[in-house]
Design an enzyme around this catalytic site. Structure first.
Site, PDB file in Angstrom:
ATOM      1  CB  CYS A  70      79.634 -23.495  39.078  1.00 43.16           C
ATOM      2  SG  CYS A  70      79.443 -21.717  38.821  1.00 43.16           S
ATOM      3  CB  CYS A  74      81.205 -17.588  44.287  1.00 45.47           C
ATOM      4  SG  CYS A  74      80.500 -16.853  42.780  1.00 45.47           S
ATOM      5  CB  CYS A  77      79.617 -21.078  45.985  1.00 50.15           C
ATOM      6  SG  CYS A  77      78.445 -22.208  45.194  1.00 50.15           S
ATOM      7  CB  CYS A 114      63.438 -20.961  44.842  1.00 49.06           C
ATOM      8  SG  CYS A 114      62.488 -19.855  45.912  1.00 49.06           S
ATOM      9  CB  CYS A 146      61.652 -17.561  42.675  1.00 47.90           C
ATOM     10  SG  CYS A 146      63.165 -16.567  42.730  1.00 47.90           S
ATOM     11  CB  CYS A 206      64.329 -12.262  44.280  1.00 44.06           C
ATOM     12  SG  CYS A 206      64.923 -13.097  45.771  1.00 44.06           S
ATOM     13  NE  ARG A 276      62.754 -15.584  50.663  1.00 42.73           N
ATOM     14  CZ  ARG A 276      63.134 -15.388  49.396  1.00 42.73           C
ATOM     15  NH1 ARG A 276      64.266 -15.882  48.967  1.00 42.73           N
ATOM     16  NH2 ARG A 276      62.379 -14.704  48.569  1.00 42.73           N
TER      17      ARG A 276
END
Length: 331
Positions: A70, A74, A77, A114, A146, A206, A276
């Protein structure tokens, strides 16, 4: 005597049930309350949760469909370009592996599967692969799907919706003010725009947060307000699981009682939404995990992206021991 008039937490519950937005002062009172107030706060949150969801619990399962690789930075992460965490890295999983994941979700009694992929956003080729898998899952299994694939380009949300994706996840993660200290390769507004794009194409939005990234109590409240304004149907509340090799590796954990107050706060501010208890619940809530379901009505079962969850049987046992019920095939 009217108990609502002498119990501030029940007053908040009544406001939530009436559709009123609680004030910043009231919200901060939840987060800053004496720890002895925890059970009354959870009882009030449960009144709201029970009104909308009874004692049912929605289960979700994640598949890490593409790991690492990636270009974003972030700070939380392990898959980001700035992380040195020793994680497995691979390109998008093939269709058969995604289908096998869907079957595993069903075996865990998860209603929502997901499909999560690292990266700034999907390439057209990656989107083709996801669309192909989604179509077959929809044709052969009673699962809700999702997708969480990052920022979407023009036409991509439409393709996902047409393929049968029910919900799209794109978290705000933190407050607008705190955002530049967490990520600089994309903006808070780009995340909001992605969620709005998803809504415009008929998918259920979401979007959630990660608690424990240096935000203030006021910013936690602002996050909840922002998600109320965004009208997110599902709100995953993650608690930072600080991973060695990431910029936030030395961040402390959220105290279990504080985490429970946060979940109650989100229930008061977003009363009708799926709240959640998500990533990091095992290491932050620890032995108090069962109490989370008095405010939250949903959780992930199994592992997360690069961190381990607890045994699925243990989550099923928590639900049973509370006298709650798994909501099968729930979105």
């Amino acid at each position: 005597m009217n108990m609502i008039s002498v119990n501030p937490w029940r007053e908040l519950a009544q406001k939530a049930l009436n559709g009123e937005r609680i004030s910043m002062e009231e919200a901060l009172a939840v987060l800053r309350s004496d720890d002895d107030e925890l059970l009354p706060i959870l009882q009030a949150a449960f009144e709201v949760r029970k009104h909308y969801y009874g004692k049912k619990v929605k289960l979700n399962m994640i598949i890490n469909a593409k790991s690492g690789l990636c270009p974003e930075n972030c700070g939380y992460c392990s898959q980001s370009i700035v992380s040195t965490a020793p994680i497995e890295k691979y390109t998008l999983l093939d269709k058969e592996t995604l289908l096998a994941g869907a079957r595993e979700a069903m075996s865990r009694k998860a209603g929502t599967y997901c499909i999560v992929a690292s990266g700034r956003g999907p390439t057209d080729r990656e989107l083709d692969q996801v669309v192909d898998a989604v179509k077959e899952i929809r044709e052969t299994m009673p699962l809700k799907i999702c997708a969480c694939l990052g920022l979407l380009k023009e036409g991509q949300a439409e393709r996902l919706a047409e393929a049968g994706v029910h919900r799209y996840n794109h978290n705000l993660n933190t407050s607008r003010t705190n955002y530049p200290s967490i990520t600089t390769t994309h903006t808070y507004d780009q995340r909001v725009e992605t969620v709005e794009k998803v809504k415009a194409h008929g998918m259920s939005p979401c979007s959630g947060v990660i608690i424990g990234m240096g935000e203030t109590d006021g910013e936690i409240v602002e996050m909840a307000y922002a998600l109320r304004e965004l009208d997110a149907d599902s709100i995953p509340v993650n608690f930072l699981n600080a991973i060695p090799g990431t910029p936030l590796e030395n961040a402390g954990r959220t105290a279990p009682i504080k985490a429970l107050k946060v979940l109650a706060l989100f229930r008061f501010i977003c009363p009708s939404k799926e709240i959640r208890v998500a990533g990091g619940r095992e290491v932050n809530l620890r032995s108090l995990q069962p109490l989370a379901l008095y405010a939250a009505n949903s959780l992930f079962v199994g592992d997360y992206l690069t961190t381990a969850g607890q045994e699925v049987a243990a989550d099923h046992q928590i639900i049973e021991d509370l006298g709650f019920e798994i909501e099968l095939n729930a979105l």
